[in-house]
Design a protein around this motif. Structure first.
Motif, PDB file in Angstrom:
ATOM      1  N   ILE A 117       0.839  -1.195   0.000  1.00 50.53           N
ATOM      2  CA  ILE A 117       0.000   0.000   0.000  1.00 50.53           C
ATOM      3  C   ILE A 117       0.875   1.245   0.000  1.00 50.53           C
ATOM      4  N   THR A 118       2.015   1.176   0.646  1.00 48.23           N
ATOM      5  CA  THR A 118       2.933   2.318   0.650  1.00 48.23           C
ATOM      6  C   THR A 118       3.398   2.648  -0.755  1.00 48.23           C
ATOM      7  N   GLU A 119       3.659   1.634  -1.560  1.00 46.61           N
ATOM      8  CA  GLU A 119       4.074   1.857  -2.947  1.00 46.61           C
ATOM      9  C   GLU A 119       2.927   2.452  -3.764  1.00 46.61           C
ATOM     10  N   PHE A 120       1.708   1.983  -3.491  1.00 42.74           N
ATOM     11  CA  PHE A 120       0.550   2.586  -4.146  1.00 42.74           C
ATOM     12  C   PHE A 120       0.416   4.053  -3.746  1.00 42.74           C
ATOM     13  N   PHE A 121       0.682   4.354  -2.468  1.00 42.46           N
ATOM     14  CA  PHE A 121       0.592   5.732  -1.983  1.00 42.46           C
ATOM     15  C   PHE A 121       1.606   6.625  -2.698  1.00 42.46           C
ATOM     16  N   GLU A 122       2.818   6.127  -2.875  1.00 44.20           N
ATOM     17  CA  GLU A 122       3.843   6.896  -3.579  1.00 44.20           C
ATOM     18  C   GLU A 122       3.422   7.161  -5.022  1.00 44.20           C
ATOM     19  N   GLU A 123       2.820   6.150  -5.646  1.00 42.17           N
ATOM     20  CA  GLU A 123       2.334   6.315  -7.017  1.00 42.17           C
ATOM     21  C   GLU A 123       1.210   7.336  -7.078  1.00 42.17           C
ATOM     22  N   TRP A 124       0.255   7.243  -6.154  1.00 41.77           N
ATOM     23  CA  TRP A 124      -0.867   8.186  -6.088  1.00 41.77           C
ATOM     24  C   TRP A 124      -0.380   9.606  -5.858  1.00 41.77           C
ATOM     25  N   THR A 125       0.578   9.762  -4.964  1.00 42.11           N
ATOM     26  CA  THR A 125       1.128  11.082  -4.654  1.00 42.11           C
ATOM     27  C   THR A 125       1.784  11.712  -5.872  1.00 42.11           C
ATOM     28  N   THR A 126       2.564  10.916  -6.587  1.00 38.12           N
ATOM     29  CA  THR A 126       3.319  11.440  -7.725  1.00 38.12           C
ATOM     30  C   THR A 126       2.443  11.677  -8.945  1.00 38.12           C
ATOM     31  N   VAL A 127       1.636  10.689  -9.301  1.00 38.08           N
ATOM     32  CA  VAL A 127       0.880  10.736 -10.554  1.00 38.08           C
ATOM     33  C   VAL A 127      -0.380  11.583 -10.446  1.00 38.08           C
ATOM     34  N   TYR A 128      -1.086  11.468  -9.325  1.00 33.91           N
ATOM     35  CA  TYR A 128      -2.393  12.118  -9.210  1.00 33.91           C
ATOM     36  C   TYR A 128      -2.339  13.413  -8.402  1.00 33.91           C
ATOM     37  N   ARG A 129      -1.537  13.455  -7.357  1.00 37.25           N
ATOM     38  CA  ARG A 129      -1.421  14.669  -6.561  1.00 37.25           C
ATOM     39  C   ARG A 129      -0.353  15.612  -7.084  1.00 37.25           C
ATOM     40  N   GLN A 130       0.464  15.123  -7.989  1.00 38.06           N
ATOM     41  CA  GLN A 130       1.562  15.935  -8.541  1.00 38.06           C
ATOM     42  C   GLN A 130       2.468  16.468  -7.437  1.00 38.06           C
ATOM     43  N   MET A 131       2.699  15.627  -6.428  1.00 45.11           N
ATOM     44  CA  MET A 131       3.554  15.972  -5.301  1.00 45.11           C
ATOM     45  C   MET A 131       4.755  15.030  -5.256  1.00 45.11           C
ATOM     46  N   ASP A 132       5.672  15.318  -4.353  1.00 47.73           N
ATOM     47  CA  ASP A 132       6.884  14.511  -4.212  1.00 47.73           C
ATOM     48  C   ASP A 132       7.059  14.148  -2.748  1.00 47.73           C
ATOM     49  N   CYS A 133       7.040  12.858  -2.466  1.00 46.19           N
ATOM     50  CA  CYS A 133       7.196  12.391  -1.074  1.00 46.19           C
ATOM     51  C   CYS A 133       8.559  12.745  -0.490  1.00 46.19           C
ATOM     52  N   GLU A 134       9.511  13.075  -1.341  1.00 42.90           N
ATOM     53  CA  GLU A 134      10.844  13.427  -0.854  1.00 42.90           C
ATOM     54  C   GLU A 134      10.971  14.908  -0.542  1.00 42.90           C
ATOM     55  N   LYS A 135       9.955  15.689  -0.917  1.00 47.20           N
ATOM     56  CA  LYS A 135      10.036  17.137  -0.713  1.00 47.20           C
ATOM     57  C   LYS A 135       8.887  17.681   0.124  1.00 47.20           C
ATOM     58  N   ASN A 136       7.684  17.168  -0.088  1.00 46.16           N
ATOM     59  CA  ASN A 136       6.526  17.695   0.630  1.00 46.16           C
ATOM     60  C   ASN A 136       6.446  17.103   2.027  1.00 46.16           C
ATOM     61  N   VAL A 137       6.374  17.959   3.026  1.00 47.67           N
ATOM     62  CA  VAL A 137       6.430  17.529   4.426  1.00 47.67           C
ATOM     63  C   VAL A 137       5.296  16.578   4.776  1.00 47.67           C
ATOM     64  N   HIS A 138       4.059  16.932   4.407  1.00 50.74           N
ATOM     65  CA  HIS A 138       2.899  16.149   4.818  1.00 50.74           C
ATOM     66  C   HIS A 138       2.857  14.780   4.152  1.00 50.74           C
ATOM     67  N   TYR A 139       3.143  14.740   2.860  1.00 47.01           N
ATOM     68  CA  TYR A 139       3.135  13.459   2.157  1.00 47.01           C
ATOM     69  C   TYR A 139       4.310  12.586   2.611  1.00 47.01           C
ATOM     70  N   ASN A 140       5.428  13.210   2.889  1.00 51.13           N
ATOM     71  CA  ASN A 140       6.579  12.466   3.388  1.00 51.13           C
ATOM     72  C   ASN A 140       6.272  11.827   4.735  1.00 51.13           C
ATOM     73  N   ALA A 141       5.633  12.592   5.620  1.00 53.57           N
ATOM     74  CA  ALA A 141       5.292  12.081   6.951  1.00 53.57           C
ATOM     75  C   ALA A 141       4.286  10.941   6.859  1.00 53.57           C
TER      76      ALA A 141
END
Length: 377
Positions: free
Chosen positions: A82-106
């Motif tokens: 599910i974590t990998e799905f979350f990373e995909e959702w964040t990048t593709v659909y939210r247009q965010m980066d888990c390595e940069k955005n504080v909330h998505y990273n947390a």
């Protein structure tokens, strides 16, 4: 100017040397970054684009996008965490980066601690956390949206967060953001301007930061907005200062090398008046300089590290002056409170600060000057 794609058409473009596909389907936008841009890869990308168009037409679209990534023999979804799905959702659909955005990273890091989980155990995992109300609400909002996507992609059967209520947040005043009085402002600025407490042996004097601190007290901008202010944003002719971007802290550190330039907190531009005193302060910092240069720089010519400034200078100056310890952000609260106290409407105060009126009323009605009389009955 780019042309809007027709419904069901996948565009193929060169995005910084990589092939990028973009399209719309069922009122949602999709973006897929593929391989290095080359003639051979471009041919393969066009085949992928055609496959996507056919799948949309035949209602066989793969919402996970795994089918279109050029990977053969894709593993079953159950083997993907599910974590990998979350990373995909964040990048593709939210247009965010888990390595940069504080909330998505947390949130991503929290999921890693949870391990593999599903719709039956997800809510239990969340409720076992010792989050404060505000953090809990932030995570809940994110998880609701993410779980909704999992359901739509037929990865989960239902959204376990759909009917969960947010927790009530008790607004507690932060003593480190308590507004400064007029007398305290004067003492702080004079101490920094005249190097009252600057070590004689130091190569870098406190006075170097005087324009930076004066600007924050005068305008109430956020620290990152002042740090990221460019010379070109100061219009001497129209007498305005454009606040439209920031130099934000990254997840790594607050140093200049790790800061990220992005839009303002709420994504809006605002314009502040270039008053006579601000013009006097800023003129030596902008005259003859490139429009993309930073107005405020460290003594070594880099972006100011507000964390280091707080720890090494601001905190010490307050202590030497006998002023209750405050963070630099208290200068912004001071500006907001002074505006309200001076009779400026919450709407105008909110505009000047880049907030909404409710935020201005909630956070800045400290009333620095409490009245000595009350209305007659």
């Amino acid at each position: 100017m780019g042309q809007k794609n027709f419904k069901g058409v996948v565009s193929v473009a060169n995005a910084d040397g990589r092939i990028r596909l973009r399209w719309r389907y069922q009122a949602h936008r999709y973006s897929l970054s593929l391989y290095k841009y080359s003639k051979q890869n471009l041919l393969q990308a066009k085949k992928t684009a055609l496959q996507i168009e056919q799948d949309m037409l035949n209602e066989q679209f793969d919402y996970s996008l795994n089918k279109y990534r050029g990977v053969q023999d894709i593993s079953p979804r159950t083997e993907k965490t599910i974590t990998e799905f979350f990373e995909e959702w964040t990048t593709v659909y939210r247009q965010m980066d888990c390595e940069k955005n504080v909330h998505y990273n947390a949130m991503r890091n929290t999921m890693k601690r949870w391990g593999q989980f599903n719709e039956k155990t997800a809510l239990l995992k969340l409720n076992q956390e010792t989050f404060g109300a505000r953090t809990y609400n932030e995570r809940l909002t994110m998880l609701k949206s993410f779980a909704g996507w999992l359901v739509k992609a037929q990865i989960w059967s239902h959204n376990p967060f759909a009917d969960v209520n947010r927790k009530k947040v008790k607004k507690a005043k932060n003593p480190t953001r308590k507004p400064f009085t007029e007398e305290e402002i004067s003492k702080i600025l004079n101490a920094i301007r005249y190097d009252t407490f600057s070590p004689k042996s130091s190569r870098y004097k406190h006075s170097h930061y005087y324009p930076f601190v004066y600007f924050i007290f005068k305008t109430g901008v956020r620290n990152a907005e002042a740090i990221g202010l460019r010379v070109g944003s100061v219009n001497v002719v129209n007498k305005t200062i454009a606040i439209k971007e920031v130099m934000a802290r990254s997840l790594v550190s607050t140093s200049s090398a790790q800061r990220i330039r992005k839009e303002t907190k709420n994504g809006k531009e605002r314009y502040l008046p270039l008053t006579a005193d601000l013009h006097f302060i800023l003129h030596p910092l902008i005259v003859g300089r490139d429009k993309d240069a930073l107005v405020f720089e460290s003594p070594t010519g880099l972006a100011i590290d507000d964390h280091n400034f707080q720890r090494r200078i601001f905190k010490n100056v307050l202590a030497k002056l006998g002023i209750e310890e405050r963070v630099l952000y208290a200068c912004r609260h001071t500006f907001g409170s002074r505006c309200i106290d001076a009779g400026i409407t919450p709407v105008m105060t909110a505009f000047l600060m880049g907030n909404n009126p409710e935020t201005a009323l909630r956070n800045y009605t400290h009333q620095l000057n409490i009245p000595t009389e009350l209305p007659e009955v």
